[in-house]
Design an enzyme around this catalytic site. Structure first.
Site, short mmCIF file in Angstrom:
data_model
loop_
_atom_site.label_atom_id
_atom_site.label_comp_id
_atom_site.label_asym_id
_atom_site.label_seq_id
_atom_site.Cartn_x
_atom_site.Cartn_y
_atom_site.Cartn_z
N TYR A 190 -1.69 31.52 0.98
CA TYR A 190 -1.76 30.21 1.01
C TYR A 190 -3.01 29.71 1.68
CZ TYR A 190 2.89 30.70 -1.17
OH TYR A 190 3.88 31.00 -1.80
N GLN A 231 -7.39 20.24 6.36
CA GLN A 231 -6.26 19.38 6.87
C GLN A 231 -7.19 17.96 7.44
OE1 GLN A 231 -3.16 20.14 7.36
NE2 GLN A 231 -3.20 22.32 6.96
N CYS A 253 -8.23 -0.10 8.04
CA CYS A 253 -6.81 0.56 7.91
C CYS A 253 -6.90 1.40 9.27
CB CYS A 253 -6.84 1.77 6.77
SG CYS A 253 -5.49 3.02 6.92
N CYS A 297 5.05 22.28 5.51
CA CYS A 297 4.73 20.77 5.53
C CYS A 297 5.90 20.09 4.85
CB CYS A 297 3.43 20.43 4.70
SG CYS A 297 3.03 21.22 3.29
N CYS A 341 1.70 4.14 5.00
CA CYS A 341 2.26 4.37 5.93
C CYS A 341 3.77 3.84 6.18
CB CYS A 341 1.44 4.08 7.36
SG CYS A 341 0.43 2.56 7.21
N ASP A 346 1.46 29.55 4.74
CA ASP A 346 1.40 27.94 4.81
C ASP A 346 1.30 27.17 3.38
OD1 ASP A 346 0.62 25.32 5.63
OD2 ASP A 346 -1.62 25.94 6.17
N GLU A 376 -5.33 33.02 -1.76
CA GLU A 376 -5.23 31.69 -2.27
C GLU A 376 -5.50 31.49 -3.81
OE1 GLU A 376 -5.09 28.44 -0.82
OE2 GLU A 376 -5.79 27.76 -2.83
N CYS A 429 0.78 -1.24 -0.01
CA CYS A 429 -0.02 -0.15 -0.07
C CYS A 429 0.65 1.21 -0.05
CB CYS A 429 -0.92 -0.03 1.16
SG CYS A 429 -1.55 1.50 1.62
N1 SAH Z 1 -3.49 27.17 5.43
C1 SAH Z 1 -4.45 26.25 4.75
C2 SAH Z 1 -4.09 25.49 3.14
C3 SAH Z 1 -2.61 24.95 3.32
S1 SAH Z 1 -2.38 24.17 1.94
C4 SAH Z 1 -4.83 25.14 5.60
O1 SAH Z 1 -4.27 25.00 6.68
O2 SAH Z 1 -5.93 24.39 5.44
C5 SAH Z 1 -1.48 25.11 0.80
C6 SAH Z 1 -2.63 25.92 -0.07
O3 SAH Z 1 -2.09 26.81 -0.88
C7 SAH Z 1 -3.56 25.13 -0.87
O4 SAH Z 1 -4.72 25.64 -0.34
C8 SAH Z 1 -3.23 25.42 -2.32
O5 SAH Z 1 -4.42 25.58 -3.26
C9 SAH Z 1 -2.78 26.93 -1.98
N2 SAH Z 1 -1.72 27.23 -3.20
C10 SAH Z 1 -0.66 26.56 -3.78
N3 SAH Z 1 0.08 27.30 -4.61
C11 SAH Z 1 -0.30 28.66 -4.46
C12 SAH Z 1 0.05 29.80 -4.98
N4 SAH Z 1 1.06 30.01 -5.98
N5 SAH Z 1 -0.56 30.82 -4.50
C13 SAH Z 1 -1.72 30.98 -3.61
N6 SAH Z 1 -2.18 29.74 -3.20
C14 SAH Z 1 -1.54 28.76 -3.35
#
Ligand code: SAH
Length: 390
Positions: free
Chosen positions: A247, A218, A94, A345, A21, A318, A270, A18
């Site tokens: 983001y 998340q 799982c 991340c 993990c 983020d 975003e 799989c």
């Molecule tokens: N902060 C949010 C999402 C984090 S994931 C949370 O915690 O849920 C990263 C995010 O960045 C995603 O939603 C993705 O669509 C966005 N993203 C990716 N590339 C980007 C860019 N160049 N400009 C703006 N947003 C972007």
């Protein structure tokens, strides 16, 4: 399985094929030590790395469970895709998946046989059911079921859904997603709402969020609350401040931060338009009049905001695993926030970006790893940076 779980190790018979993990055979404390070392090796030369925040329960955390359906010429296959492939791995249990979502997947598998719904064969392009995506709001217990099909013509659809709802009253909405694509995208362009509102609500730190089938959300609720709390603590907000959430997805971090302090003026940026539409609704649902969300590339927005001479007190970012860009960081210097809170991340790109921030007047103060994905190799990190006096 239960015995191994008590030892904080999982002994899954399909773990190797799989690939979901990588740390299945490793005791949980050891996993945390490995992740902590990884982050320290990369960041200790830049700033203090605080102890890793482990999960209270490292199992059953995934609030999104995705099964693929296939037909091998003789029989239906149903289960998860093996990592980076379209090979279906059949396995009922799982230990990473939420048990309600898993139970609904198993019911759908049985109903698929009873109702003689043909599974899709990728080779011949025949058959109806391609995938089933289930999402659960862990705080609200609302469940969404998305049936990904090759055609909107679904014989026996009403009876199938009625039975499913009888078995699982926690299902608040059922959607049909029509996917005729031949690539690996899970969802196709057309989504038809068959039952309920077409989305579910969840809550993070008491703030309500609308979750649509396509929204990024998340997957580990308990650890998300801890991660966001650490980010908000690092932001050290004061009433009336202007903050930027770059983001921002569906606005989760920014709206939780804005809810934690009075009169915060929040701007979220975003790229994904559906997520931005959700973020705007989330602001309304939580009566946050001083929040606005912009659909744009984060770097382009920053560069333009800097050219307009805007100022933010705190910038939260983020980004995806690839991290941010040098242009974003240069623009940040011009926007001159006192604090930057970086939620990452991937510690490798975080280390690269922290170096760049340092060259542009921001000193990393500390970093805290958070284990959002037990039994996998991934780790999330919150880092605080503050503007160096010139
Ligand atoms: N902060 C949010 C999402 C984090 S994931 C949370 O915690 O849920 C990263 C995010 O960045 C995603 O939603 C993705 O669509 C966005 N993203 C990716 N590339 C980007 C860019 N160049 N400009 C703006 N947003 C972007």
């Amino acid at each position: 399985m239960e015995e191994k779980r008590k030892q904080n190790r999982i002994d899954c018979s399909v773990a190797k094929i799989c690939g979901g993990c990588e740390y299945a055979g490793i005791e949980y404390g050891k996993q945390l030590a490995l992740k902590s070392k990884w982050v320290k090796d990369l960041l200790a030369s830049a700033c203090e790395v605080k102890p890793i925040i482990g999960a209270a329960d490292p199992c059953f955390y995934r609030n999104k469970v995705h099964w693929a359906y296939g037909f091998d010429g003789r029989r239906t296959l149903a289960g998860r895709y093996a990592e980076n492939s379209h090979r279906i791995v059949e396995n009922d249990a799982c230990v990473l998946e939420d048990t309600t979502c898993a139970a609904i997947q198993m019911s759908i598998r049985k109903l698929q046989t009873t109702f003689k719904i043909q599974a899709y064969d990728e080779k011949t392009k025949r058959g109806l059911l391609r995938r089933v995506l289930i999402r659960k709001g862990m705080a609200t217990e609302e469940v969404m079921v998305v049936l990904v099909v090759s055609s909107p013509v679904f014989p026996g659809k009403k009876a199938f859904m009625k039975k499913l709802l009888e078995l699982h009253p926690c299902i608040k909405t059922i959607l049909l997603n029509v996917n005729t694509r031949t690539d690996s995208m899970i969802l196709g362009a057309k989504t038809i709402n068959e039952y309920g509102r077409g989305f579910i609500w969840d809550e993070i730190l008491g703030v309500r969020f609308k979750i649509s089938p396509e929204s990024f959300y998340q997957i580990n609720h308990a650890q998300t609350e801890r991660l966001y709390s650490l980010a908000i603590e690092a932001a050290d907000l004061e009433s009336g401040q202007k903050i930027l959430d770059a983001y921002c997805g569906i606005g989760t971090i920014g709206l939780c931060a804005a809810a934690s302090c009075e009169q915060i003026a929040l701007t979220g940026v975003e790229l994904n338009r559906t997520a931005v539409a959700d973020a705007r609704e989330n602001a309304k649902a939580n009566h946050m009049e001083k929040a606005r969300f912009i659909a744009a590339d984060a770097t382009e927005y920053m560069v333009e905001a800097a050219a307009r001479g805007e100022h933010y007190d705190t910038v939260l970012l983020d980004p995806p695993r690839s991290g941010t860009t040098e242009s974003f960081i240069c623009a940040c210097e011009k926007l001159a926030p006192n604090r930057i809170v970086y939620v990452s991340c991937d510690p490798t790109t975080l280390a690269r970006d922290l170096k760049c921030f340092k060259q542009h007047g921001y000193q990393p103060k500390y970093a805290i790893p958070v284990d959002m994905f037990p039994y996998t190799k991934h780790v999330e990190t919150v880092a605080l940076l503050s503007r160096t006096e010139k």
